[in-house]
Scaffold this motif. Structure first.
Motif, mmCIF file in Angstrom:
data_model
loop_
_atom_site.group_PDB
_atom_site.id
_atom_site.type_symbol
_atom_site.label_atom_id
_atom_site.label_comp_id
_atom_site.label_asym_id
_atom_site.label_seq_id
_atom_site.Cartn_x
_atom_site.Cartn_y
_atom_site.Cartn_z
ATOM 1 N N ASP A 24 -10.018 -1.971 7.229
ATOM 2 C CA ASP A 24 -8.757 -1.227 7.118
ATOM 3 C C ASP A 24 -7.932 -1.615 5.893
ATOM 4 O OD1 ASP A 24 -9.355 0.180 9.394
ATOM 5 O OD2 ASP A 24 -7.983 -0.940 10.694
ATOM 6 N N ASP A 25 -8.287 -2.735 5.250
ATOM 7 C CA ASP A 25 -7.577 -3.181 4.044
ATOM 8 C C ASP A 25 -8.033 -2.422 2.798
ATOM 9 O OD1 ASP A 25 -6.201 -5.150 5.490
ATOM 10 O OD2 ASP A 25 -7.715 -6.690 5.049
ATOM 11 N N ALA A 32 -10.018 -3.662 -1.653
ATOM 12 C CA ALA A 32 -8.706 -3.935 -1.068
ATOM 13 C C ALA A 32 -7.632 -3.149 -1.819
ATOM 14 C CB ALA A 32 -8.397 -5.427 -1.092
ATOM 15 N N ASN A 33 -6.793 -2.477 -1.062
ATOM 16 C CA ASN A 33 -5.729 -1.643 -1.609
ATOM 17 C C ASN A 33 -4.630 -2.514 -2.202
ATOM 18 O OD1 ASN A 33 -3.083 -0.092 -1.365
ATOM 19 N ND2 ASN A 33 -4.578 1.509 -0.958
ATOM 20 N N ASN A 34 -4.002 -2.032 -3.268
ATOM 21 C CA ASN A 34 -2.925 -2.783 -3.917
ATOM 22 C C ASN A 34 -1.793 -3.127 -2.955
ATOM 23 O OD1 ASN A 34 -4.543 -2.244 -6.090
ATOM 24 N ND2 ASN A 34 -2.999 -1.162 -7.267
ATOM 25 N N VAL A 35 -1.489 -2.236 -2.033
ATOM 26 C CA VAL A 35 -0.428 -2.491 -1.051
ATOM 27 C C VAL A 35 -0.791 -3.675 -0.160
ATOM 28 C CG1 VAL A 35 0.791 -1.500 0.931
ATOM 29 C CG2 VAL A 35 0.362 -0.103 -1.083
ATOM 30 N N VAL A 36 -2.073 -3.813 0.150
ATOM 31 C CA VAL A 36 -2.533 -4.927 0.983
ATOM 32 C C VAL A 36 -2.355 -6.251 0.239
ATOM 33 C CG1 VAL A 36 -4.556 -5.929 2.139
ATOM 34 C CG2 VAL A 36 -4.094 -3.467 2.296
ATOM 35 N N TYR A 37 -2.663 -6.264 -1.057
ATOM 36 C CA TYR A 37 -2.447 -7.477 -1.841
ATOM 37 C C TYR A 37 -0.983 -7.903 -1.767
ATOM 38 C CZ TYR A 37 -7.015 -7.136 -4.204
ATOM 39 O OH TYR A 37 -8.346 -7.097 -4.505
ATOM 40 N N ASP A 74 -1.257 -9.196 -11.614
ATOM 41 C CA ASP A 74 -2.410 -8.878 -12.445
ATOM 42 C C ASP A 74 -3.628 -8.833 -11.526
ATOM 43 O OD1 ASP A 74 -1.021 -8.866 -14.902
ATOM 44 O OD2 ASP A 74 -1.093 -11.051 -14.971
ATOM 45 N N TYR A 75 -4.149 -7.623 -11.323
ATOM 46 C CA TYR A 75 -5.349 -7.415 -10.514
ATOM 47 C C TYR A 75 -6.548 -7.625 -11.438
ATOM 48 C CZ TYR A 75 -1.982 -5.157 -7.399
ATOM 49 O OH TYR A 75 -0.908 -4.884 -6.594
#
Length: 156
Positions: A24-25, A32-37, A74-75
């Motif tokens: 789900d992340d 992994a979605n940026n919002v999850v990070y 920074d991803y």
């Protein structure tokens, strides 16, 4: 359980949170979605300050809180469902009155890769008015004792 001492941290002795990326992340791209990070950054931040004694009860008692004013992320590499990660954080700046900063580093222990580096800045606010406020002495004592030198600090 990961041996966090063996990881290549940017600064010494991070406060860490172990994370397993859940299906789900992930987003449509499969990572992994940026919002999850960002959620993980918030989770490790709260866990860290609470471990130092800066609990929500103390926030309510003083009527003050440290609110995020800016976040740089920074991803560097993606994380996928099932990845085991370790997120480290440090309090890297504190002006002794009003502003603080913390750094983040997210590592995937399986290959030692750093997936994310981040910096957030915070300002003390009054819980009722939501306006800037000088930090109470309890915050000063906790944040002054926890600051790690050598961070990127409050610069942008």
């Amino acid at each position: 359980m990961t041996d966090t001492h063996a990881l290549n941290w940017d600064l010494p002795a991070p406060f860490t949170l172990e994370i397993t990326v859940q299906p789900d992340d992930t987003d449509r791209l499969g990572h992994a979605n940026n919002v999850v990070y960002i959620r993980w950054l918030e989770e490790v931040s709260w866990a860290h300050i609470e471990s130092l004694g800066m609990t929500w009860a103390l926030h309510e008692e003083t009527g003050k809180a440290m609110a995020i004013t800016h976040t740089d992320v920074d991803y560097l590499m993606s994380a996928n469902a099932g990845d085991e990660l370790v997120l480290g954080t440090w309090l890297t700046d504190w002006d002794g009155r009003f502003r603080s900063a913390r750094q983040f580093q997210l590592i995937r222990p399986s290959d030692g890769k750093t997936l994310l580096r981040g910096l957030s800045t915070h300002a003390c606010v009054d819980l009722k008015s939501q306006r800037p406020s000088r930090a109470p002495q309890a915050f000063v004592d906790i944040l002054s004792g926890a600051q790690v030198p050598g961070g990127r600090g409050l610069t942008r």
